[in-house]
Design a protein around this motif. Structure first.
Motif, PDB file in Angstrom:
ATOM      1  N   PHE A  46       0.793  -1.220  -0.004  1.00 55.73           N
ATOM      2  CA  PHE A  46       0.110  -0.048   0.055  1.00 55.73           C
ATOM      3  C   PHE A  46       0.785   1.247  -0.040  1.00 55.73           C
ATOM      4  O   PHE A  46       2.194   1.174  -0.175  1.00 55.73           O
ATOM      5  CB  PHE A  46      -0.964  -0.046   1.188  1.00 55.73           C
ATOM      6  N   ASN A  47       0.354   2.443   0.087  1.00 65.32           N
ATOM      7  CA  ASN A  47       1.188   3.765   0.089  1.00 65.32           C
ATOM      8  C   ASN A  47       2.235   3.677  -0.543  1.00 65.32           C
ATOM      9  O   ASN A  47       3.483   3.596   0.056  1.00 65.32           O
ATOM     10  CB  ASN A  47       1.345   3.938   1.748  1.00 65.32           C
ATOM     11  N   ARG A  62       5.596   0.040  -0.688  1.00 61.70           N
ATOM     12  CA  ARG A  62       5.490  -0.121   0.597  1.00 61.70           C
ATOM     13  C   ARG A  62       5.405  -1.381   0.901  1.00 61.70           C
ATOM     14  O   ARG A  62       4.051  -1.814   0.403  1.00 61.70           O
ATOM     15  CB  ARG A  62       4.770   0.802   1.500  1.00 61.70           C
ATOM     16  N   TYR A 105       9.273   3.163   5.066  1.00 57.91           N
ATOM     17  CA  TYR A 105       7.903   3.085   4.665  1.00 57.91           C
ATOM     18  C   TYR A 105       7.282   4.373   3.788  1.00 57.91           C
ATOM     19  O   TYR A 105       8.026   5.333   3.872  1.00 57.91           O
ATOM     20  CB  TYR A 105       6.672   2.763   5.680  1.00 57.91           C
ATOM     21  N   ASP A 106       6.255   4.381   3.112  1.00 58.00           N
ATOM     22  CA  ASP A 106       5.738   5.444   2.643  1.00 58.00           C
ATOM     23  C   ASP A 106       6.703   5.855   1.382  1.00 58.00           C
ATOM     24  O   ASP A 106       6.765   7.584   1.698  1.00 58.00           O
ATOM     25  CB  ASP A 106       4.932   6.458   3.601  1.00 58.00           C
ATOM     26  N   HIS A 176       2.445   8.584  15.998  1.00 60.96           N
ATOM     27  CA  HIS A 176       1.234   8.710  15.361  1.00 60.96           C
ATOM     28  C   HIS A 176       0.307   9.397  15.851  1.00 60.96           C
ATOM     29  O   HIS A 176      -0.658   9.244  16.080  1.00 60.96           O
ATOM     30  CB  HIS A 176       0.827   7.279  14.749  1.00 60.96           C
ATOM     31  N   LYS A 214      -4.631  15.807  11.419  1.00 67.65           N
ATOM     32  CA  LYS A 214      -3.123  15.704  11.000  1.00 67.65           C
ATOM     33  C   LYS A 214      -3.439  15.846   9.432  1.00 67.65           C
ATOM     34  O   LYS A 214      -4.442  15.813   8.985  1.00 67.65           O
ATOM     35  CB  LYS A 214      -2.543  14.434  11.005  1.00 67.65           C
ATOM     36  N   TYR A 244      -8.366   8.463   7.558  1.00 66.58           N
ATOM     37  CA  TYR A 244      -7.524   9.419   6.609  1.00 66.58           C
ATOM     38  C   TYR A 244      -8.284   9.630   5.183  1.00 66.58           C
ATOM     39  O   TYR A 244      -8.784   8.691   4.498  1.00 66.58           O
ATOM     40  CB  TYR A 244      -6.411   8.445   6.164  1.00 66.58           C
ATOM     41  N   VAL A 280      -5.704  -1.237   8.695  1.00 64.42           N
ATOM     42  CA  VAL A 280      -6.022   0.036   9.373  1.00 64.42           C
ATOM     43  C   VAL A 280      -7.192   0.366   8.854  1.00 64.42           C
ATOM     44  O   VAL A 280      -7.155   0.936   7.721  1.00 64.42           O
ATOM     45  CB  VAL A 280      -4.728   0.977   9.700  1.00 64.42           C
ATOM     46  N   VAL A 283      -8.925   4.154   5.763  1.00 65.37           N
ATOM     47  CA  VAL A 283      -7.575   5.134   5.413  1.00 65.37           C
ATOM     48  C   VAL A 283      -7.376   5.062   3.809  1.00 65.37           C
ATOM     49  O   VAL A 283      -7.663   4.017   3.046  1.00 65.37           O
ATOM     50  CB  VAL A 283      -6.428   4.315   5.748  1.00 65.37           C
ATOM     51  N   PHE A 285      -4.623   6.711   1.249  1.00 67.82           N
ATOM     52  CA  PHE A 285      -3.668   7.563   1.683  1.00 67.82           C
ATOM     53  C   PHE A 285      -2.849   7.619   0.454  1.00 67.82           C
ATOM     54  O   PHE A 285      -2.026   6.612  -0.195  1.00 67.82           O
ATOM     55  CB  PHE A 285      -2.432   6.764   2.550  1.00 67.82           C
ATOM     56  N   ASP A 306      -4.486   0.667   4.491  1.00 65.80           N
ATOM     57  CA  ASP A 306      -2.985   0.202   4.949  1.00 65.80           C
ATOM     58  C   ASP A 306      -2.884  -1.278   4.586  1.00 65.80           C
ATOM     59  O   ASP A 306      -2.122  -2.130   5.256  1.00 65.80           O
ATOM     60  CB  ASP A 306      -2.598   0.262   6.563  1.00 65.80           C
TER      61      ASP A 306
HETATM   62  C1  BMA Z   1       0.232   7.054   9.118  1.00 68.36           C
HETATM   63  C2  BMA Z   1       1.247   6.393   8.320  1.00 68.36           C
HETATM   64  C3  BMA Z   1       0.647   5.958   6.949  1.00 68.36           C
HETATM   65  C4  BMA Z   1      -0.372   4.973   7.190  1.00 68.36           C
HETATM   66  C5  BMA Z   1      -1.503   5.877   8.133  1.00 68.36           C
HETATM   67  C6  BMA Z   1      -2.658   5.229   8.541  1.00 68.36           C
HETATM   68  O1  BMA Z   1       0.816   7.875  10.088  1.00 68.36           O
HETATM   69  O2  BMA Z   1       2.085   5.529   9.149  1.00 68.36           O
HETATM   70  O3  BMA Z   1       1.725   4.872   6.806  1.00 68.36           O
HETATM   71  O4  BMA Z   1      -1.223   4.794   6.200  1.00 68.36           O
HETATM   72  O5  BMA Z   1      -0.803   6.194   9.481  1.00 68.36           O
HETATM   73  O6  BMA Z   1      -2.460   4.302   9.513  1.00 68.36           O
END
Ligand code: BMA
Length: 330
Positions: A46-47, A62, A105-106, A176, A214, A244, A280, A283, A285, A306
């Motif tokens: 993902f991401n 990722r 990641y990401d 986070h 965020k 998200y 997760v 989301v 992203f 995720d």
């Molecule tokens: C964010 C990152 C992303 C993730 C998102 C939702 O802070 O960690 O990689 O997709 O949280 O878990």
């Protein structure tokens, strides 16, 4: 009519907007394009970021494995939809102080001048912005981390601005938690970064609640005749946890820390099962956007829950008009 300042991309993945559909972004009908178990030991893919490469496309993905270790892998595709991803994570060349793996990641991928730059969230005594370049998506040369920890969502602009390389990032804390705004930084050499400028933060309260907790930059900014189009994620803290979504802003072309417009409503929020259900939940992203300068088409790659990778479409006209017509007071 608006214009993307980029070369044409005749083979951009594409589906026309479904008739009767009113939102500015529409999903690919065969989403998700990459399932969680494409690799023998992947828990989730993902991401991830993609870019035109040779006659097709390349990407950095990722992949969290079944040990739930986070890492980034290279991949290739002819059509941008069906991907072959290396089973082994990228092994970086470079100074071993820097290439030492904690977590990765990401990723985002950006072509500048003669090479492809990768940025990602890199574990180095806390999350910061890792950087590397490649010419062929086989050998990757790791560079210095751009910033001190803690920082996430580092996204390079696809050309120099006022003679310097430029990057958006989001200083944060070590977890986070809701912390940090998006900043702009410049560098003469992609090693030393400075001239930091504040770009945008969360919108507190009820007025644009999808981005109240965020925010973080998504794909590499897209150059248009109206300014830099920035697609970014925003987070709502609901009684069921973080949600998200993503929205858009238009930044001044020469002074990209100046926000001209910023969407009050989201562009896309988690609504489909592959966005709402996964490791997760809730989301979407985004980490990459392909663009076709000839037609104004834009294909956005985003992670779902995720767990999987999905694709959505818009055009430069749709997204710029939407952003301008639904802008917050800046
Ligand atoms: C964010 C990152 C992303 C993730 C998102 C939702 O802070 O960690 O990689 O997709 O949280 O878990």
């Amino acid at each position: 009519m608006h214009r993307i300042i980029s070369s044409e991309l005749v083979n951009i993945p594409w589906q026309d907007k479904p008739s009767g559909f009113t939102a500015p972004i529409w999903r690919y009908e065969n989403n998700p394009i990459i399932g969680r178990d494409l690799l023998p030991d992947s828990n989730s893919i993902f991401n991830s970021a993609v870019i035109p490469f040779k006659e097709g496309f390349a990407g950095v993905f990722r992949c969290d494995n079944t040990s739930r270790s986070m890492n980034i892998h290279a991949g290739l595709s002819r059509d941008g939809i069906k991907w072959e991803i290396d089973c082994e994570p990228i092994s970086f060349e470079g100074d071993e102080d820097i290439t030492r793996y904690e977590y990765r990641y990401d990723p985002r991928v950006c072509f500048i001048e003669d090479r492809y730059y990768v940025t990602w969230c890199n574990g180095y005594h806390g999350p910061t912005i890792g950087m590397a370049y490649t010419f062929d998506f086989k050998i990757f040369y790791q560079m210095e981390n751009a910033f001190l920890p803690f920082n996430r969502n580092g996204v390079i602009f696809p050309r120099k601005i006022n003679g310097n390389y430029a990057m958006l990032s989001r200083p944060s804390d070590n977890s986070h938690t809701p912390f940090g705004d998006i900043f702009y930084s410049e560098s003469p050499d992609l090693c030393y970064w400075g001239r930091h400028r504040h770009v945008l933060g969360t919108i507190k309260g009820n007025i644009s609640a999808w981005q109240s907790t965020k925010v973080g930059s998504g794909p590499v900014p897209v150059e248009t005749d109206e300014g830099w189009l920035l697609i970014y994620h925003g987070v709502l803290n609901s009684c069921n946890g973080f949600v998200y979504s993503f929205g858009s802003a238009i930044l001044d072309i020469d002074n990209p820390w100046i926000v001209k417009y910023r969407s009050q409503p989201y562009l896309l929020s988690p609504q489909k099962p592959y966005e709402c259900v996964g490791d997760v939940p809730n989301v979407v992203f985004p980490c990459a956007a392909l663009t076709d300068g000839a037609t104004g088409r834009i294909a956005i790659y985003y992670g779902g829950a995720d767990t999987v990778t999905a694709l959505a479409f818009t055009t430069v006209d749709e997204i710029i008009e939407f952003t301008k017509n639904n802008s917050l007071e800046i």
